[in-house]
Design a protein around this motif. Structure first.
Motif, PDB file in Angstrom:
ATOM      1  N   VAL A 130      51.286  47.814  33.366  1.00  0.00           N
ATOM      2  CA  VAL A 130      52.303  47.253  34.265  1.00  0.00           C
ATOM      3  C   VAL A 130      52.404  48.115  35.516  1.00  0.00           C
ATOM      4  O   VAL A 130      52.485  47.605  36.630  1.00  0.00           O
ATOM      5  N   TRP A 131      52.388  49.443  35.338  1.00  0.00           N
ATOM      6  CA  TRP A 131      52.484  50.326  36.507  1.00  0.00           C
ATOM      7  C   TRP A 131      51.301  50.110  37.445  1.00  0.00           C
ATOM      8  O   TRP A 131      51.477  50.068  38.667  1.00  0.00           O
ATOM      9  N   ALA A 132      50.117  50.006  36.899  1.00  0.00           N
ATOM     10  CA  ALA A 132      48.939  49.768  37.739  1.00  0.00           C
ATOM     11  C   ALA A 132      49.085  48.455  38.500  1.00  0.00           C
ATOM     12  O   ALA A 132      48.785  48.375  39.698  1.00  0.00           O
ATOM     13  N   TYR A 133      49.559  47.423  37.823  1.00  0.00           N
ATOM     14  CA  TYR A 133      49.732  46.113  38.451  1.00  0.00           C
ATOM     15  C   TYR A 133      50.781  46.184  39.563  1.00  0.00           C
ATOM     16  O   TYR A 133      50.553  45.723  40.682  1.00  0.00           O
ATOM     17  N   VAL A 134      51.943  46.746  39.267  1.00  0.00           N
ATOM     18  CA  VAL A 134      53.030  46.808  40.248  1.00  0.00           C
ATOM     19  C   VAL A 134      52.604  47.600  41.479  1.00  0.00           C
ATOM     20  O   VAL A 134      52.836  47.184  42.619  1.00  0.00           O
ATOM     21  N   LYS A 135      51.965  48.732  41.250  1.00  0.00           N
ATOM     22  CA  LYS A 135      51.551  49.557  42.387  1.00  0.00           C
ATOM     23  C   LYS A 135      50.491  48.859  43.225  1.00  0.00           C
ATOM     24  O   LYS A 135      50.556  48.877  44.453  1.00  0.00           O
ATOM     25  N   SER A 136      49.507  48.235  42.595  1.00  0.00           N
ATOM     26  CA  SER A 136      48.433  47.608  43.368  1.00  0.00           C
ATOM     27  C   SER A 136      48.870  46.315  44.050  1.00  0.00           C
ATOM     28  O   SER A 136      48.389  45.999  45.122  1.00  0.00           O
ATOM     29  N   HIS A 137      49.789  45.569  43.443  1.00  0.00           N
ATOM     30  CA  HIS A 137      50.186  44.280  44.004  1.00  0.00           C
ATOM     31  C   HIS A 137      51.410  44.334  44.922  1.00  0.00           C
ATOM     32  O   HIS A 137      51.581  43.469  45.773  1.00  0.00           O
ATOM     33  N   TYR A 138      52.283  45.320  44.727  1.00  0.00           N
ATOM     34  CA  TYR A 138      53.539  45.313  45.476  1.00  0.00           C
ATOM     35  C   TYR A 138      53.853  46.588  46.250  1.00  0.00           C
ATOM     36  O   TYR A 138      54.611  46.536  47.216  1.00  0.00           O
ATOM     37  N   LEU A 139      53.350  47.729  45.822  1.00  0.00           N
ATOM     38  CA  LEU A 139      53.840  48.971  46.406  1.00  0.00           C
ATOM     39  C   LEU A 139      52.809  49.767  47.201  1.00  0.00           C
ATOM     40  O   LEU A 139      53.177  50.728  47.870  1.00  0.00           O
ATOM     41  N   SER A 140      51.544  49.409  47.146  1.00  0.00           N
ATOM     42  CA  SER A 140      50.511  50.150  47.881  1.00  0.00           C
ATOM     43  C   SER A 140      50.371  49.644  49.309  1.00  0.00           C
ATOM     44  O   SER A 140      50.745  48.513  49.621  1.00  0.00           O
ATOM     45  N   ASN A 141      49.810  50.493  50.147  1.00  0.00           N
ATOM     46  CA  ASN A 141      49.476  50.134  51.531  1.00  0.00           C
ATOM     47  C   ASN A 141      50.687  49.671  52.338  1.00  0.00           C
ATOM     48  O   ASN A 141      50.617  48.712  53.082  1.00  0.00           O
TER      49      ASN A 141
END
Length: 181
Positions: A130-141
């Motif tokens: 879930v953390w990987a998903y949230v960071k890559s889809h919503y919180l990165s860049n």
């Protein structure tokens, strides 16, 4: 476990915390061959911790955004989780052995039993995905104006996770309806 709580419906939740903040991280992205896409990276140092627990079978979840990881915040999260489930439920909470999880000073609600994973085995906890998903889809860049913007981004990101999506992300072979306690 079932024998200890005969009158209860025993449910398994997976729990962990993730940190995100203003020291942004870069992630990979699709781009046309030969191009060099740019992305922003912010290097301020403010953080938010997202505490969350997910039932991989139903997609039910509970979350708390906090400025710290410590025993007090862990207790607050456990109280929230404890009150958000049915009175007929007893939760087995699968989590790592972080110091604030294993402290003898931690007060655990009566309807929750902690089940610790072996040391250094995050791959066994489905919520890590879930953390990987949230960071890559919503919180990165992206950049955040201030701490309140971080809180809002974390709130928006977690609210975007539907039960169906959480079930999909957290699906695991060791927890199925057939082997549920």
């Amino acid at each position: 476990m079932k024998e200890e709580h005969e009158t209860k419906h025993v449910r398994v939740f997976c729990m962990d915390e993730a940190r995100f903040g203003q020291q942004g991280t870069l992630t990979t992205q699709w781009a046309e061959k030969g191009s060099r896409p740019t992305a922003v990276k912010q290097t301020k140092y403010e953080w938010v911790y997202l505490y969350a627990a997910v039932d991989p079978l139903s997609g039910d979840s509970s979350a708390l955004l906090a400025p710290h990881v410590n025993i007090g915040t862990m207790e607050a999260f456990l109280q929230i989780l404890s009150t958000e489930v049915s009175a007929d439920d007893h939760l087995v909470l699968v989590l790592d052995q972080a110091g604030w999880h294993t402290s003898p000073n931690l007060t655990v609600p009566a309807n929750i039993t902690l089940l610790f994973l072996p040391p250094y085995s995050p791959e066994l906890n489905p919520i890590e995905r879930v953390w990987a998903y949230v960071k890559s889809h919503y919180l990165s860049n992206r950049t955040y104006a201030d701490y309140d913007a971080l809180l809002q981004a974390g709130t928006d990101a977690y609210r975007a996770l539907t039960p169906d999506l959480l079930r999909s992300i957290c699906a695991t072979s060791w927890l199925t309806p057939e082997n549920q306690m």
